[in-house]
Design an enzyme around this catalytic site. Structure first.
Site, PDB file in Angstrom:
ATOM      1  N   GLU A  60     106.051   4.507  34.829  1.00 43.58           N
ATOM      2  CA  GLU A  60     106.318   5.666  35.691  1.00 43.58           C
ATOM      3  C   GLU A  60     105.529   6.914  35.303  1.00 43.58           C
ATOM      4  O   GLU A  60     104.946   7.565  36.174  1.00 43.58           O
ATOM      5  CB  GLU A  60     107.818   5.976  35.736  1.00 43.58           C
ATOM      6  CG  GLU A  60     108.642   5.026  36.582  1.00 43.58           C
ATOM      7  CD  GLU A  60     109.028   3.754  35.838  1.00 43.58           C
ATOM      8  OE1 GLU A  60     108.667   3.609  34.662  1.00 43.58           O
ATOM      9  OE2 GLU A  60     109.690   2.898  36.443  1.00 43.58           O
ATOM     10  N   HIS A 129     121.499   2.800  36.874  1.00 40.58           N
ATOM     11  CA  HIS A 129     120.881   2.594  38.191  1.00 40.58           C
ATOM     12  C   HIS A 129     121.777   3.143  39.300  1.00 40.58           C
ATOM     13  O   HIS A 129     121.700   2.699  40.436  1.00 40.58           O
ATOM     14  CB  HIS A 129     120.607   1.101  38.435  1.00 40.58           C
ATOM     15  CG  HIS A 129     119.552   0.533  37.542  1.00 40.58           C
ATOM     16  ND1 HIS A 129     119.796   0.226  36.213  1.00 40.58           N
ATOM     17  CD2 HIS A 129     118.239   0.236  37.749  1.00 40.58           C
ATOM     18  CE1 HIS A 129     118.699  -0.249  35.664  1.00 40.58           C
ATOM     19  NE2 HIS A 129     117.719  -0.246  36.578  1.00 40.58           N
TER      20      HIS A 129
END
Lengths: 331, 351
Positions: A60, A129
């Site tokens: 990322e 998440h």
């Protein structure tokens, strides 16, 4: 009017803007062949090819940095961050670079970048998440934050974001990807900083973001059955925030609850409530209340996870107490 | 949610019990099984336990009250704020102090005479909120814009916090309070006020004649007292003893008051008595002062008739302050009309 899913609405918005502007491209993990785990981008790679729908390794900070550089040098990247929880990995690129470049270059550089990611609990995805971290980026000057509450908002806000010359972070609620809403065939954009009054009322204002707009609307239905008239407002973007619409509503109803799925502590609800307190104080007949997610890591246990987020019943119960003039806390 | 505290039956044939004292104050937490009240029956004083957990809210009987068995004397609320907020919903009946009398007719709380019960609820308010009036910003602003004092709601026993919905009550209380503030004493009674003027020259002439022909120096108060008594008799058919208390303002100070008993039935020259009998009417003689009317703070114990002098125009300025407990409006108008007529034409009325 046709009804399409929020997922399809995002897909359409990106495809339309990519056709219109060749500098727009998508970069992220599993965006090409996989079309993202939620299948939001399915079909784009077939139309635009792998030069403009760019799959990256699981890195990322790397692809976020690439995107910031590309934006500074004339491109309009759309960064796909698979889960909102991964924001922590891109904080330096997003907050220290993208957010500040225009200011620190004396306006010579701009970063026309969209970071699209998601939020929302109750998907049984556990603590890493399931977070709703929009407050983290809303805190940083230089970043705009959009929170679509339906397919209609998702498309209109995405197109505005792509055309915006400064970095925008869009949070989509991952539980709403399959929710359908009427979306016109013809092109439209939704300007930032323009709240939407979803339902008019006189007794209390329910301000909800993202999926909490639905919660507020259901709460308003419950309250209507009790003879309480609730106004429901969706700010649509929290940065910039349409204070004028919120203040006008609260000055009318004299009461408000701010509902958001981020953690309540030091969150969006507190910020909006504080502005209402400051600017509508002499119109308030009850404390402005916050309803955010519980200040705990989101539990994996479904029974526990469901308890952590605001529900229509809990919103309606609090609203009824405020309208009744009940004292919520000891004086 | 709410538990009622009743006067218990502690004996087989018991009809009433005397509440000796509450062992808890309104607002105190109460635990089930804990002693809550002391009750005296014809045999003994006994502690009675609370039947529920919570907070003691409004109480409707005070120490010393004799209460019928089964009557609700207080309530226990689940939470403290409910105990406080329920105060306004309770019309606290006046405790019967001498056995089972019929309940007093309900009166608006703001005009009812003060009893111990409302004071208890006020002390609860102070205790919970440290003396600060709790009100929403909006109701504060609206009250300020209308010049209304939220304290009036506190005094009337309304529960806090106050909201815009309490403004209606506040407006009506404020209106009543404004009306009462003209005569603040003896709260509860409603007040009336009448004004009149009459010719003062005939009385002056008459007094000069008494002085020159009969060598009698009669102060005007003698005439005032006599005519006031006559006015009461004529207007109200009174045959009982009338006591007129004359309070003369000399310059800027009241002289020692003098009492005339039945001045209409004695000679003009009769001296005032020394007795301390209760006055039927207070007569304020302002003719030797610059004042034209007085209503003093907290001294309203009877109808008050004031006589002032407008030297320049040769007039007496008359005022009659009265309350519902003294005179009806019609009777008051008749009294002052008669009195003004007598002063204007004293010779005729000395018959």
């Amino acid at each position: 009017m046709r009804e399409i899913t929020l997922s399809k609405a995002v897909n359409e918005a990106i495809a339309e803007e990519m056709r219109r502007d060749p500098t727009v491209f998508v970069i992220g993990e599993d965006v090409a062949e996989a079309g993202t785990p939620f299948k939001v981008l399915s079909g784009l790679v077939e139309e635009f090819g792998t030069d403009r729908i760019v799959d990256t390794p699981i890195a990322e900070p790397g692809f976020m940095g690439i995107a910031v550089g590309a934006a500074m040098t004339g491109m309009r990247p759309i960064v796909d961050l698979m889960f909102g929880d991964f924001l922590f990995l891109v904080m330096d690129q997003l907050c220290n670079q993208a957010a500040k470049t225009h200011y620190m270059s004396g306006g010579k550089l701009s970063v026309p970048l969209v970071l699209r990611t998601n939020m929302g609990a109750t998907r049984r995805s556990a603590a890493q998440h399931s977070q709703s971290l929009h407050a983290l980026v809303a805190h940083i000057p230089g970043l705009m934050v959009a929170m679509p509450s339906s397919a209609y908002e998702a498309k209109g806000l995405m197109k505005t974001a792509i055309r915006e010359n400064n970095p925008v972070v869009i949070f989509e609620d991952k539980l709403m990807y399959q929710d359908k809403a009427p979306v016109p065939e013809e092109e439209y954009l939704i300007p930032f900083g323009q709240a939407n009054v979803k339902r008019e009322g006189t007794d209390i204002t329910l301000i909800g973001t993202s999926s909490m707009v639905q919660v507020a609307e259901k709460a308003a239905e419950i309250l209507a059955g009790q003879g309480i008239s609730a106004e429901v407002i969706d700010p649509r973007t929290i940065v910039p925030l349409d204070e004028a619409t919120l203040l006008a509503s609260v000055k009318k109803t004299s009461r408000a609850i701010v509902i958001d799925e981020g953690h309540q502590g030091y969150g969006i609800t507190g910020e909006i409530a504080a502005r209402l307190n400051e600017k509508a104080f002499y119109h308030l007949d009850a404390p402005v209340c916050r309803m955010g997610a519980m200040d705990v890591p989101v539990p994996f246990s479904p029974a526990l996870e469901d308890l952590t987020v605001p529900t229509p019943e809990r919103v309606a119960a609090l609203a009824a107490r405020l309208v009744a003039g009940e004292m919520l806390h000891d004086a | 949610m709410t538990h009622e505290v009743i006067m218990p039956a502690l004996g087989m044939a018991q009809e009433t019990g005397v509440l000796v004292r509450w062992l808890k104050e309104p607002g105190d937490p109460v635990v089930k099984g804990e002693p809550l009240i002391e009750v005296e029956t014809d045999k003994a004083v006994q502690e009675v336990e609370a039947q529920a957990d919570g907070f003691l809210g409004s109480v409707s009987a005070a120490a010393g009250d004799e209460v019928p068995v089964g009557q609700v004397i207080g309530k226990i609320y689940v939470d403290a704020s409910a105990a406080a907020s329920r105060e306004r919903d309770e019309t606290v009946p006046e405790p019967s102090r001498s056995g089972p009398e019929p309940a007093p007719s309900p009166e608006p709380a703001s005009t009812a005479p003060k009893t111990e019960a409302p004071q208890a609820s006020n002390s609860l308010g102070v205790k919970t909120h440290s003396g600060r009036v709790l009100a929403s910003p909006k109701v504060r602003r609206l009250a300020a814009e209308e010049g209304l004092d939220l304290e009036l709601l506190v005094q009337a026993g309304y529960s806090q916090p106050f909201h815009v919905s309490d403004l209606t009550a506040l407006r009506s209380i404020a209106t009543e309070t404004a009306a009462q503030s003209i005569a603040p004493a003896s709260a509860g009674a409603r007040r009336g006020r009448l004004d009149a003027v009459c010719d003062a020259r005939n009385l002056a002439t008459l007094r000069e004649q008494f002085s020159s022909q009969a060598k009698l120096d009669l102060p005007p108060g003698v005439f005032f007292a006599r005519f006031a008594a006559q006015a009461l008799r004529a207007s109200m058919d009174r045959t009982d003893e009338l006591v007129i208390r004359l309070e003369k303002l000399e310059g800027a100070k009241f002289a020692q008051p003098t009492l005339y008993i039945d001045p209409d039935q004695s000679r003009l020259t009769t001296d005032p008595t020394e007795s301390e009998a209760e006055a039927t009417l207070i007569l304020r003689d302002l003719t030797d002062s610059a004042l034209s009317g007085v209503m003093l703070i907290d001294d309203f114990s009877g109808p008050i008739l004031t006589v002032a002098r407008d030297e320049g125009r040769g007039l007496f300025i008359l005022g009659l302050d009265y309350g519902t407990e003294h005179l009806t409006n019609d009777a008051a108008i008749a009294v002052l009309t008669y009195f003004a007529g007598a002063l204007a034409d004293p010779l005729v009325h000395l018959a």
